[in-house]
Design a protein around this motif. Structure first.
Motif, PDB file in Angstrom:
ATOM      1  N   GLU A 138      -6.247   3.274   9.477  1.00 48.91           N
ATOM      2  CA  GLU A 138      -7.093   2.450   8.601  1.00 48.91           C
ATOM      3  C   GLU A 138      -6.231   1.575   7.696  1.00 48.91           C
ATOM      4  OE1 GLU A 138      -9.641   5.083   6.401  1.00 48.91           O
ATOM      5  OE2 GLU A 138     -10.783   5.647   8.190  1.00 48.91           O
ATOM      6  N   LYS A 139      -5.184   2.164   7.118  1.00 51.69           N
ATOM      7  CA  LYS A 139      -4.319   1.418   6.208  1.00 51.69           C
ATOM      8  C   LYS A 139      -3.519   0.349   6.954  1.00 51.69           C
ATOM      9  CE  LYS A 139      -3.893   4.718   2.442  1.00 51.69           C
ATOM     10  NZ  LYS A 139      -3.977   3.850   1.279  1.00 51.69           N
ATOM     11  N   GLU A 162      -4.352  -1.157   9.782  1.00 54.78           N
ATOM     12  CA  GLU A 162      -5.286  -2.232  10.155  1.00 54.78           C
ATOM     13  C   GLU A 162      -5.644  -3.104   8.967  1.00 54.78           C
ATOM     14  OE1 GLU A 162      -9.787  -2.801  11.884  1.00 54.78           O
ATOM     15  OE2 GLU A 162      -8.708  -0.970  12.433  1.00 54.78           O
ATOM     16  N   ALA A 163      -5.820  -2.494   7.802  1.00 56.27           N
ATOM     17  CA  ALA A 163      -6.146  -3.273   6.608  1.00 56.27           C
ATOM     18  C   ALA A 163      -5.000  -4.206   6.227  1.00 56.27           C
ATOM     19  CB  ALA A 163      -6.482  -2.345   5.437  1.00 56.27           C
ATOM     20  N   ASP A 198       0.859  -1.172   0.000  1.00 50.48           N
ATOM     21  CA  ASP A 198       0.000   0.000   0.000  1.00 50.48           C
ATOM     22  C   ASP A 198       0.900   1.227   0.000  1.00 50.48           C
ATOM     23  OD1 ASP A 198      -2.265   1.594   0.043  1.00 50.48           O
ATOM     24  OD2 ASP A 198      -3.055   0.785   1.916  1.00 50.48           O
TER      25      ASP A 198
END
Length: 124
Positions: free
Chosen positions: A114-115, A117-118, A101
């Protein structure tokens, strides 16, 4: 506990990311450049490497290439704020080199978390 290695030559960026991640329960290690990152990873694996593109000694793309050869399972999120300055999409290049990412600086704590955790799940 999930471990994140933050690699950035700017100590204030490292401190900010550490604050966000530790606040969410992640264990955070730091490295000021790519060479130090590789040394750190040889002693202690990380679930995620947050990797700046522009750094002295060994830049983020070089680190990413080595990581993809030596640690295929570790997740990598490339970060950069300099792509617009040089007129190149270096975060796009990071994806081509194997980043899982990317994140453009500046970013909010919510977007970072958020990133993360993803990519690796919750801290616990």
């Amino acid at each position: 506990m999930k471990t994140v290695l933050v690699v950035d030559d700017d100590p204030s960026i490292r401190a900010l990311i550490r604050l966000y991640l530790e606040g969410a329960g992640y264990v955070v290690m730091e490295a000021a450049d790519g060479k130090l990152a590789m040394q750190s990873l040889s002693g202690q694996p990380a679930d995620l490497v947050v990797l700046d593109i522009f750094m002295p000694e060994m830049d983020g793309l070089e680190v990413l290439q080595v990581l993809r050869e030596t640690c295929r399972t570790c997740k990598v999120m490339a970060i950069s704020g300099g792509s617009a300055k040089v007129g190149m999409d270096l975060l796009g290049h990071a994806t081509i080199f194997g980043a899982d990412d990317v994140l453009q600086k500046p970013f909010s704590s919510e977007t970072l978390l958020e990133k993360v955790e993803a990519l690796i799940g919750l801290a616990a």
